[in-house]
Each structure stands twice: as structure tokens, then as C-alpha cells.
Design a protein around this motif. Sequence first.
Motif, PDB file in Angstrom:
ATOM      1  N   LEU A 182       0.838  -1.188   0.000  1.00 58.81           N
ATOM      2  CA  LEU A 182       0.000   0.000   0.000  1.00 58.81           C
ATOM      3  C   LEU A 182       0.881   1.249   0.000  1.00 58.81           C
ATOM      4  O   LEU A 182       1.949   1.258   0.622  1.00 58.81           O
ATOM      5  N   ASP A 183       0.427   2.297  -0.685  1.00 61.55           N
ATOM      6  CA  ASP A 183       1.158   3.544  -0.576  1.00 61.55           C
ATOM      7  C   ASP A 183       0.793   4.200   0.759  1.00 61.55           C
ATOM      8  O   ASP A 183      -0.097   3.731   1.474  1.00 61.55           O
ATOM      9  N   ARG A 184       1.485   5.251   1.127  1.00 58.35           N
ATOM     10  CA  ARG A 184       1.302   5.849   2.457  1.00 58.35           C
ATOM     11  C   ARG A 184      -0.127   6.335   2.704  1.00 58.35           C
ATOM     12  O   ARG A 184      -0.696   6.030   3.757  1.00 58.35           O
ATOM     13  N   PRO A 185      -0.728   7.105   1.781  1.00 60.38           N
ATOM     14  CA  PRO A 185      -2.097   7.550   2.042  1.00 60.38           C
ATOM     15  C   PRO A 185      -3.085   6.397   2.220  1.00 60.38           C
ATOM     16  O   PRO A 185      -3.941   6.430   3.106  1.00 60.38           O
ATOM     17  N   ALA A 186      -2.965   5.363   1.381  1.00 57.75           N
ATOM     18  CA  ALA A 186      -3.884   4.225   1.483  1.00 57.75           C
ATOM     19  C   ALA A 186      -3.669   3.465   2.790  1.00 57.75           C
ATOM     20  O   ALA A 186      -4.626   3.069   3.462  1.00 57.75           O
ATOM     21  N   ALA A 187      -2.411   3.250   3.159  1.00 60.32           N
ATOM     22  CA  ALA A 187      -2.103   2.556   4.409  1.00 60.32           C
ATOM     23  C   ALA A 187      -2.614   3.353   5.600  1.00 60.32           C
ATOM     24  O   ALA A 187      -3.139   2.783   6.573  1.00 60.32           O
ATOM     25  N   THR A 188      -2.500   4.663   5.530  1.00 66.57           N
ATOM     26  CA  THR A 188      -2.955   5.526   6.623  1.00 66.57           C
ATOM     27  C   THR A 188      -4.471   5.499   6.740  1.00 66.57           C
ATOM     28  O   THR A 188      -5.023   5.354   7.837  1.00 66.57           O
ATOM     29  N   GLN A 189      -5.162   5.626   5.623  1.00 64.78           N
ATOM     30  CA  GLN A 189      -6.625   5.613   5.655  1.00 64.78           C
ATOM     31  C   GLN A 189      -7.159   4.268   6.130  1.00 64.78           C
ATOM     32  O   GLN A 189      -8.098   4.211   6.935  1.00 64.78           O
ATOM     33  N   PHE A 190      -6.560   3.184   5.663  1.00 63.09           N
ATOM     34  CA  PHE A 190      -7.021   1.866   6.103  1.00 63.09           C
ATOM     35  C   PHE A 190      -6.768   1.689   7.599  1.00 63.09           C
ATOM     36  O   PHE A 190      -7.560   1.050   8.300  1.00 63.09           O
ATOM     37  N   SER A 191      -5.689   2.276   8.102  1.00 63.52           N
ATOM     38  CA  SER A 191      -5.412   2.238   9.537  1.00 63.52           C
ATOM     39  C   SER A 191      -6.521   2.933  10.321  1.00 63.52           C
ATOM     40  O   SER A 191      -6.924   2.467  11.393  1.00 63.52           O
TER      41      SER A 191
END
Length: 278
Positions: A182-191
Motif C-alpha cells: 500500500l502507498d502511504r495515504p492508502a495505508a494511513t486511511q485503512f489504519s
Amino acid sequence: MDALYSIILGIVEGITEFLPISSTGHLIVAGDLLAGMTTTPWTKEMRAAFEVVIQGGAILSVLVYYWRDFLKIRTVGRDATQRRLWTSVVIGCIPAVILGVLFGSTIKHYLFTPSVVAWALIVGGVLIWLVESRRVTPTVHHIEQITPVKALGIGAVQCLALLWPGFSRSASSILGGMLLGLDRPAATQFSFYLGFLTLGGASLLDLIKSRAVLAQIGTLNMVLGIGVSFVVAYVSIGWLLRFVSTHDFKPFAVYRVIVGVLILVLIATGVLSNASLA
């Protein structure tokens, strides 16, 4: 003074809950350093219950921030994209739920100490730096692209936060996402999504268990703590999403190491007790 204490802890919780820097570590330091400012001493049970209360404000901020996205859950029956997304979110929560039910109380009893939290901050900071130093091209740029298998892997890595208090649920789930493409924004949002379900369920159970202690905290203190935590967490979510769109997580890695070392210094000098927090 109790009201000011509640406001300060609400600010600390709101800033740190979704950033990969461990709200636990910061609340430990803030709670201990500010303990003398309350009108009457807050017991360990009162502080633990209050931390759950203000965490509720931070969790609510996710629901409000993403309210349009959360409303789309109504379409899971006819929208395959939404069905896969929410299936992945639920699957991502399963490892933490199982681990929490089986070992949550034991882990809190034996590992919930400031020194353990400090080392979790330091090691987590090093791991963030190492993950960010890799040169891997992300393959997932939107959370709707996350497969159930990837979600399960992220959920498994998220368990680091439960196994090692102070590691940070946000840090572990974001790291898991990045390691799985996952890229950073996607990983952050999923978190954020995982946190809403995982923390929401855990907080609700803790509040039920702690309901006898809540009366000692006082309605005003709880309202202030929840309100401040909600507002600050809402702002923090927006800031973090903007930050990760153009920056990596290395500044958080450095910050974690500094805070971890600071906690160890405070323990060594007697400013901070290393007694169990559970």
C-alpha cells in the motif's frame, strides 16, 4: 484544576491516537507529570477509565471525518467494491480481536509498564525508518483495492501494538500496509478504518467494565475530555493525510526514539515511576 487536567489529556489523546507515535506512551508521561495538578488524586483505575473515555472522542472523529464513506456501507449488498472493502476491514480486525480476547488481560498485567512502552517506541521508530528506507514501488493506491488476504496480513501486523504496549496501533497497521504494497495515504486511511472498529469495540468493553469508576471522574471532566479529544483528533486526521501525501514517516521515527529515550531518562531519574499501569 481537574477540568484543565481533562482538557490537556484530551489534547494529548487527540494528537497522538492516529499518528504513528503511540498515544499510550504520551498519556503515561502526561498523566504522571500532571498528576499533582488535580484537586484530588486520581487513582490508577480512574486514569485508565478516563483514557478509555477520551479515546472514544478520537474514535468518533473518524466516523465524522469519513461519514460519507461510512454511509456507503448501505450499498454492500449491490456494490462489489464496497463489499470487498468492508469485508477487508472486518477481516483486518479479526487477529486483534482474537488476541485481545485470549491474552489481553495477561499482556496488560505483565507488560503495561513505562519501560516496556519506552522500548516499544524506540524499536518501532527504528522499524519505521527501515521500512521507509526500502525502495519498493507501491501497488495499492486506494483502500478499495485492498484484498482480504492483504487485510488479514495488515491485521496480523497490527497485533504488534497489542503484544507490545506502546508500539502504536497506528504505526503497526500502517507499517503492515506499506510492507504489503500500500502507498502511504492508502495505508494511513485503512489504519483509520481498522482503528474505528478495533478501538471502538475494545473501548466499549472497557467502559462497561469501568462503569463504576466513571462516576468518580465526573460528568464535566468526561465531556471536556471527549470533546477536546474529538476536535483535536479530527484536525490530526486531516493533517496526517495531507502530510503523508508529500512526506514519508521518517520524522515520526526520529520523534519516537526521542520520546522513548526521554521516558527511560525520566524513569532512571525517578521522575516517572516504572510501576505497572494495569
